[in-house]
Enzyme design. Structure first.
Site, PDB file in Angstrom:
ATOM      1  N   ASP A   1       0.865  -1.172   0.000  1.00 19.49           N
ATOM      2  CA  ASP A   1       0.000   0.000   0.000  1.00 19.49           C
ATOM      3  C   ASP A   1       0.907   1.229   0.000  1.00 19.49           C
ATOM      4  OD1 ASP A   1      -2.161   1.703   0.014  1.00 19.49           O
ATOM      5  OD2 ASP A   1      -3.228   0.663   1.603  1.00 19.49           O
TER       6      ASP A   1
HETATM    7  C1  BGC Z   1      -5.007   3.217   0.271  1.00 24.35           C
HETATM    8  C2  BGC Z   1      -5.207   2.247  -0.853  1.00 24.35           C
HETATM    9  C3  BGC Z   1      -5.047   2.948  -2.166  1.00 24.35           C
HETATM   10  C4  BGC Z   1      -3.671   3.584  -2.220  1.00 24.35           C
HETATM   11  C5  BGC Z   1      -3.336   4.256  -3.525  1.00 24.35           C
HETATM   12  C6  BGC Z   1      -3.732   4.029   0.122  1.00 24.35           C
HETATM   13  O1  BGC Z   1      -3.648   5.051   1.049  1.00 24.35           O
HETATM   14  O2  BGC Z   1      -4.984   2.511   1.495  1.00 24.35           O
HETATM   15  O3  BGC Z   1      -6.456   1.624  -0.715  1.00 24.35           O
HETATM   16  O4  BGC Z   1      -5.242   2.052  -3.221  1.00 24.35           O
HETATM   17  O5  BGC Z   1      -3.600   4.541  -1.182  1.00 24.35           O
HETATM   18  O6  BGC Z   1      -3.979   5.459  -3.672  1.00 24.35           O
END
Ligand code: BGC
Length: 755
Positions: free
Chosen positions: A290
């Site tokens: 993530d």
């Molecule tokens: C979130 C994800 C997301 C990623 C990319 C993160 O902060 O937890 O779900 O896909 O950002 O934007």
């Protein structure tokens, strides 16, 4: 084929690769096993050409900054493998050209984006899509999203989120399919299928990314990014099944979660990623971190610095580093020191290259500009409207106030009545506000402005300035029925947007009280990103239509439901609490040794009552036990009668038996309507305590007035299995109960024995 793709591959191998040619189609099962020999050969051929820096570059994912000189230099040097947040097709093509034509090996980039419930045409938030209990609607929504987003160059979406979510305080419940592993599995698979289509190499598909692996929904206290405690049998029974279902369906990628489980950050969890996901499940897709989650193992207190975090993540099997700059800064050093083996590095790179081949990016790296920006087509808008209609949940309808009667004068009011931004909900990066149709616009359109009087009363959901309420109430007095469109703004749910107070924010409760005091019938339309504690809305409304943020076409969809053109058939994908502090709340809880009975609530307790005089069972003194509305609940403008459950046998073999349960359902009302027949079971005694109910099947059926139909569900022994204390999946002999009902709290239990 671009010559730069394989500059120095030996001729024989090149011939083999070219013969693979247009990559043989990547079916849904392609991500399950390395059965595509062409792709594997191409991966190996390319890998053998790569320097260590180029390998690490493929693992590096950066966010978009446009086509800047710095970014161009990074792409040309091969130090970036994928980009998120570039959505302009011309910019995408310019960046891709640098990768394909100006980097040494010409390996294309993957362009990624959070396309969560639509790209331009916004569908209901995933929790709303789950309220349809209709996999075909979810699949169609994902198909539309993939077509729109890929026409801007996006070939990888970070969706679906299949985190089982049982805590309405957690803002990310909005992005989920709700509290139940079975429902989340079915709808997660549907979304994967919609994004990926039947051939991932087609340019109008996107790779799905099933997230967040795993247990994120259990964040302690419903507070985002928090720690979790999940014993492995519980992880396997509740949190892993939707991921397993999506892996089996061929989901091309997964994303690690931010949380730790029992102290182990998922980004370093070799047992989860290598033993279970790749070992037991045989999955060969890409595991993405993530956003900066590799780096976050430092503040989490698991790694002393970025290099240690890099080592842990690489060894555990995180293929792509999203925005931690960990792999580009530390991995080479770790490989050179022998702390991370070249074999580990190569396996990570293989996974990324395999995805690029599967996506057909070597053949079609560029957006077809003649066919770009396929947004807001008539059929896409119609699909979004259908999804919003089917997701609306009728929670209350006293005196048949809905559907609205012919010729009534309607007072439209409340902060969400004309909220173009907010009715779309969380995660709408690419929203175009002026394409959104609100409830007020749709009702004006449907009834003519002469029949509608409107005043918002409050300008936004958190508004505490009550100055406008009097004018709205005065207008309401002139109408026959009041429509109070209330709820939460988009920003109050979603990532990092957790709340401890699950009641309507701002002065909405007071406004509703004043509307009710007019004596006119009040219909509340509640638009939110979570199940809220709306006891006061129930007390002060004659009818309630609950709509999780419904998206672009929410207005016409809601107008159709209110007017009766569409009969509501949404059912709750998560329990609605009576009070905020009940969270986490879910139907599939354990019974406890002292289940609630004979509850004496606070106001009934006599002064100086004896300690044990109020009884000793499991409930809250101020709100009793159980939800305001149970999981699976939803009314219709017609009525359904569920007949007795009939079993094919009262016994079932624990190894390979099956049992069929049937129930006749009749539409006893006067209009056509749909109900969701839900199958629940209970294992009465287990080697670990079992939940009081577990959903094992459902079917949405539409019946004409007076029509009857029998629904049947067949369960096999494995459907009754769970993980025991030794983490073995077992079907234990003993007594079971089974229900077929319209929600998780109704129906008569039918017993059977597993031997
Ligand atoms: C979130 C994800 C997301 C990623 C990319 C993160 O902060 O937890 O779900 O896909 O950002 O934007």
């Amino acid at each position: 084929m671009n010559k730069k793709l394989f500059p120095s591959i030996a001729f024989g191998l090149l011939a083999t690769i070219v013969a693979g040619g247009a990559i043989s189609s990547c079916t849904k099962s392609a991500a399950k096993g390395s059965d595509n020999a062409d792709i594997e050969a191409r991966v190996e051929a390319l890998l053998s050409q790569m320097t260590i820096d180029e390998k690490i570059g493929q693992l590096n994912q950066l966010t978009g900054v446009g086509c800047t000189p710095e970014r161009v230099a990074e792409i040309r040097s091969g130090s970036v493998g994928s980009l998120l947040n570039e959505v302009d097709p011309d910019t995408v093509n310019a960046l891709q050209r640098e990768a394909v034509e100006n980097s040494r090996l010409g390996i294309p980039l993957i362009i990624a984006r959070d396309v969560i419930h639509g790209f331009k045409t916004i569908f209901p938030i995933p929790l709303g899509q789950a309220a349809t209990w209709d996999a075909s609607i979810v699949e169609e929504g994902a198909r539309v999203a993939a077509d729109e987003a890929s026409s801007a160059g996006v070939r990888w979406t970070f969706s679906p989120m299949v985190d089982v979510s049982r805590d309405a305080r957690w803002g990310r419940i909005a992005e989920s399919f709700g509290e139940d592993p079975y429902l989340a599995s079915k709808l997660g698979v549907a979304m994967v299928n919609g994004y990926q289509g039947d051939d991932l190499s087609k340019p109008n598909t996107m790779a799905a990314c099933v997230k967040h692996f795993v247990g994120y929904g259990a964040s302690e206290g419903g507070k985002d990014y928090n720690t979790t405690w999940i014993p492995e049998p519980h992880l396997r029974d509740v949190y892993l099944p939707p991921f397993k279902a999506c892996a089996d369906a061929g989901a091309a990628t997964f994303m690690c979660s931010f949380n730790d489980i029992n102290g182990m950050p998922t980004n370093a969890d070799t047992h989860l990623m290598r033993d279970i996901l790749r070992g037991e499940w045989g999955w060969d897709g890409v595991m993405c971190s993530d956003w900066s989650s590799i780096q976050q193992m430092v503040p989490q207190g698991y790694c002393k610095d970025l290099e240690a975090a890099t080592e842990a993540a690489a060894k555990a099997g995180v293929d792509v580093d999203m925005m931690s700059y960990a792999y580009v800064s530390s991995l080479k050093n770790l490989v050179e020191q022998g702390k991370v083996s070249e074999k580990v590095l190569d396996d990570l790179v293989r996974n990324v290259l395999r995805l690029k081949f599967r996506l057909g990016l070597f053949e079609n790296p560029y957006v077809d500009t003649a066919n770009a920006r396929r947004f807001f087509t008539e059929s896409n808008l119609a699909a979004a409207q259908h999804a919003a209609e089917q997701s609306a949940i009728l929670l209350k309808n006293d005196g048949g106030v809905l559907p609205l009667k012919e010729g009534v004068r309607i007072a439209v009011t409340g902060p969400m009545m004309d909220a173009k931004h907010d009715q779309n909900g969380t995660w709408c990066f690419d929203l175009e506000k002026d394409k959104t149709v609100t409830v007020l616009e749709a009702l004006n359109d449907m009834y003519g402005e002469g029949k509608i009087v409107a005043a918002p009363g409050l300008t936004y959901s958190r508004d505490t300035n009550a100055a406008g309420i009097a004018a709205a109430v005065a207008k309401a007095r002139t109408a026959d029925v009041i429509l109070f469109v209330c709820g939460e703004e988009a920003v109050l749910s979603g990532e990092a947007h957790c709340r401890t107070d699950l009641t309507l924010p701002g002065a909405q409760k007071e406004m509703l009280r004043q509307l009710k005091a007019t004596g006119k019938p009040v219909v509340s339309v509640v638009m939110t990103g979570r199940p809220m504690a709306i006891k006061d809305v129930v007390d002060n409304s004659d009818a309630i239509l609950y709509c999780f943020h419904p998206g672009t076409m929410g207005g016409p969809a809601i107008a159709n439901v209110l007017s009766g053109k569409v009969n509501p058939s949404g059912h709750l994908p998560a329990s609605m609490p009576k009070a905020s502090a009940q969270a986490p709340l879910y139907y599939s809880h354990k019974n406890t040794g002292r289940p609630a009975e004979g509850m004496m609530l606070m106001d009934e307790v006599p002064l100086e009552a004896e300690q044990t005089s109020t009884g000793c069972t499991s409930f809250y003194m101020d709100c009793g036990d159980g939800p305001l509305f149970p999981f699976g609940y939803g009314l219709s403008y017609t009525d359904f009668n569920y007949g007795p459950v009939v079993l094919s046998s009262e016994k079932m073999d624990a190894k390979n038996g099956t049992i069929t349960a049937s129930c006749e359902i009749e539409n006893t009302g006067s209009v056509k309507g749909a109900t969701v027949a839900q199958l629940y079971i209970r294992d009465l005694v287990g080697s670990l305590c079992r939940p009081v109910k577990e959903l094992k099947g459902y079917e949405k059926i539409e019946l004409a007035p007076g029509e009857k139909r029998t629904v049947s569900f067949t369960l096999n022994a494995d459907d009754l299995a769970f993980y025991n204390a030794a983490n073995e999946r077992v079907t234990e002999p003993g007594d079971f109960q089974l229900w077929i009902a319209a929600d998780s709290a109704s129906g008569e239990a039918k017993g059977f024995v597993v031997e």
